[in-house]
Design an enzyme around this catalytic site. Structure first.
Site, mmCIF file in Angstrom:
data_model
loop_
_atom_site.group_PDB
_atom_site.id
_atom_site.type_symbol
_atom_site.label_atom_id
_atom_site.label_comp_id
_atom_site.label_asym_id
_atom_site.label_seq_id
_atom_site.Cartn_x
_atom_site.Cartn_y
_atom_site.Cartn_z
ATOM 1 N N PHE A 113 0.855 -1.185 0.000
ATOM 2 C CA PHE A 113 0.000 0.000 0.000
ATOM 3 C C PHE A 113 0.887 1.230 0.000
ATOM 4 O O PHE A 113 1.620 1.468 0.948
ATOM 5 C CB PHE A 113 -0.960 0.054 1.193
ATOM 6 C CG PHE A 113 -1.876 1.247 1.078
ATOM 7 C CD1 PHE A 113 -3.037 1.163 0.319
ATOM 8 C CD2 PHE A 113 -1.553 2.466 1.659
ATOM 9 C CE1 PHE A 113 -3.862 2.274 0.160
ATOM 10 C CE2 PHE A 113 -2.370 3.579 1.495
ATOM 11 C CZ PHE A 113 -3.527 3.474 0.745
ATOM 12 N N ASP A 116 9.253 2.938 2.147
ATOM 13 C CA ASP A 116 8.043 3.712 2.447
ATOM 14 C C ASP A 116 7.752 3.562 3.938
ATOM 15 O O ASP A 116 7.259 2.539 4.389
ATOM 16 C CB ASP A 116 6.863 3.226 1.605
ATOM 17 C CG ASP A 116 5.605 4.061 1.848
ATOM 18 O OD1 ASP A 116 5.592 4.853 2.816
ATOM 19 O OD2 ASP A 116 4.639 3.907 1.062
ATOM 20 N N LYS A 176 2.008 10.906 7.280
ATOM 21 C CA LYS A 176 1.150 10.619 8.440
ATOM 22 C C LYS A 176 1.594 11.372 9.705
ATOM 23 O O LYS A 176 1.314 12.557 9.809
ATOM 24 C CB LYS A 176 1.049 9.111 8.639
ATOM 25 C CG LYS A 176 0.277 8.464 7.469
ATOM 26 C CD LYS A 176 -0.321 7.127 7.785
ATOM 27 C CE LYS A 176 -1.357 6.749 6.742
ATOM 28 N NZ LYS A 176 -0.870 5.816 5.733
HETATM 29 C C1 LIG Z 1 -1.049 5.899 4.256
HETATM 30 C C2 LIG Z 1 0.077 5.425 3.448
HETATM 31 C C3 LIG Z 1 0.405 6.027 2.229
HETATM 32 C C4 LIG Z 1 -0.425 7.122 1.602
HETATM 33 O O1 LIG Z 1 -0.539 8.244 2.406
HETATM 34 P P1 LIG Z 1 -1.722 9.304 2.120
HETATM 35 O O2 LIG Z 1 -1.384 10.455 3.017
HETATM 36 O O3 LIG Z 1 -3.005 8.632 2.485
HETATM 37 O O4 LIG Z 1 -1.665 9.654 0.687
HETATM 38 C C5 LIG Z 1 1.518 5.563 1.550
HETATM 39 N N1 LIG Z 1 2.265 4.559 2.037
HETATM 40 C C6 LIG Z 1 1.987 3.957 3.197
HETATM 41 C C7 LIG Z 1 2.864 2.860 3.708
HETATM 42 C C8 LIG Z 1 0.873 4.353 3.943
HETATM 43 O O5 LIG Z 1 0.559 3.730 5.073
#
Ligand SMILES: *Cc1c(COP(=O)(O)O)cnc(C)c1O
Length: 411
Positions: A151, A236, A265
């Site tokens: 994700f 990420d 986040k």
């Molecule tokens: C939440 C998340 C994203 C995307 O972040 P948004 O602020 O919702 O665009 C990307 N990578 C990971 C691992 C995430 O948990």
């Protein structure tokens, strides 16, 4: 004594708010039927005054809890100075924010953006340009190797390499240039990484997939494969980073360094969207004026809040809390294995709990927890994702775990 919610929220205020959402907002989420009006620390209060423990923390955007006083103070102070300049001009928060974030993460340069997806998009663009201009891959032929059940966000390019059909269906045509291999399978990764590989993009722990921790040595092997192929490793850390697992970066547990990290986040303190790509100066340095940007990226308010987040992380207090409370959480959850739960995974104050077949579905469990005053959200049918704010007290953590034990045992 704080009383937890007891029974479903059925008032007119709750029903009216939900009806308005249903009528006027797109139906791209399926929220629990609770209408939050206020939040403080690990607690939220609904429109009827019922209190709930927040065991989701906005998917780790609220690592420091709701309205952390230091973060709110930093935001208010900056609101009273200047909030937006655009990057057409310099402002006095950007340089310090970038320096402090680089120092916190042991990196050299920072590209500030807003949402997590934008940070991932930015990392992809930087990796591609680096591959053509520095590594020497023929133009347009660079590949980025990613993991199944990843994700990374919701843009058209990012869903191009999602393996979740719900996230992809009807959104094509998709962006080419991605190679997907199973997560945690180092041999599959080895087979996919070639001289055409610009980068390998991985979550150190897959959050959305159910808090999946890869096998020991997987991330170190990914690092070696990238080194051998002259490719970049992009971690990420949007969900796993910033103290969630007990360290600033989840990769720190592995003794592995990525070339680029995406952060988001919690970087915005739960107040506003703040994201960044951080990493090697020779890689991020490929960007020239006009090639990439964002009107709100690196704005003064975002930088001021981000700096306050960095100050909280630089004390180590939240990393320690995650480690200590996480040990307690995992010790207690592991007692449920064989008793309503088939598996518990995670690190620090972060867990994926697989509910045993015959028990409630993830949705039913989330609703039952809501009725007991604990908010969390299922992922992939039968997994509960537990990520309380790192400010939570051990007694409150125990109340939440007691409720989880009750709910998963019910059949
Ligand atoms: C939440 C998340 C994203 C995307 O972040 P948004 O602020 O919702 O665009 C990307 N990578 C990971 C691992 C995430 O948990």
């Amino acid at each position: 004594m704080t009383t937890l919610a007891d029974g479903p929220a059925t008032s007119t205020a709750t029903a009216d708010a939900i009806a308005a959402d249903e009528r006027w907002s797109t139906h791209n989420y399926h929220p629990l039927p609770v209408v939050i009006a206020e939040g403080e620390d690990a607690w939220v209060t609904d429109v009827d005054g019922r209190r709930y423990l927040d065991f989701l923390s906005g998917y780790s955007a609220l690592n420091f809890g709701h309205r952390h006083p230091g973060l709110v103070a930093a935001a208010v102070e900056q609101l009273n100075r200047v909030t937006l300049t655009s990057r057409a001009f310099h402002h006095d928060q950007l340089g310090p924010f970038c320096q402090e974030l680089a120092e916190l993460t042991g990196t050299e340069m920072v590209l500030p953006m807003n949402s997590g997806a934008e940070a991932v998009e930015s990392a992809i663009k930087v990796a591609r340009k680096w591959a053509y201009r520095v590594k020497g891959i023929p133009d347009g032929q660079g590949e980025i190797v990613v993991a199944g059940s990843n994700f990374h966000g919701r843009t058209t390019t990012i869903v191009s390499f999602s393996t979740d059909e719900t996230a992809r269906a009807d959104f094509g045509p998709f962006t080419p240039g991605f190679v997907v291999v199973p997560y945690g399978d180092a041999d599959a990764l080895a087979a996919a990484v070639t001289e055409r590989t610009a980068a390998v993009l991985l979550e150190p722990i897959q959050g959305e997939a159910g808090v999946i921790v890869p096998p020991d040595g997987y991330l170190a092997r990914a690092r070696r494969l990238c080194d051998e192929a002259g490719a970049l490793l992009i971690a990420d850390e949007i969900q796993s980073g910033l103290a969630r697992t007990g360290t600033v970066l989840a990769l720190d547990h592995e003794g592995v360094t990525a070339d680029l990290y995406t952060l988001g986040k919690a970087l915005g303190g739960g107040i506003l969207p703040v994201s960044a790509v951080v990493g090697r100066a020779d890689v991020l340095g490929v960007l020239r004026p006009g090639e990439h940007g964002s009107t709100f990226g690196g704005n003064p308010l975002a930088c001021a809040v981000g700096r306050a987040v960095i100050r909280l992380l630089s004390t180590g207090e939240f990393q320690q809390r995650s480690t200590a409370l996480g040990a307690h959480l995992h010790a207690r959850l592991s007692e449920l294995v064989g008793d309503g739960v088939t598996e518990v995974r995670g690190r620090g104050l972060w867990a994926g709990v697989d509910i045993a077949p015959g028990g409630p579905t993830g949705r039913q469990a989330s609703e039952a927890l809501m009725e007991r005053g604990v908010l969390c959200k299922e992922t992939h049918g039968s997994t509960l994702r537990i990520a309380p704010p790192l400010v939570i007290g051990e007694d409150d953590l125990d109340r939440g775990i007691d409720a989880i034990a009750e709910v998963v045992r019910a059949r």
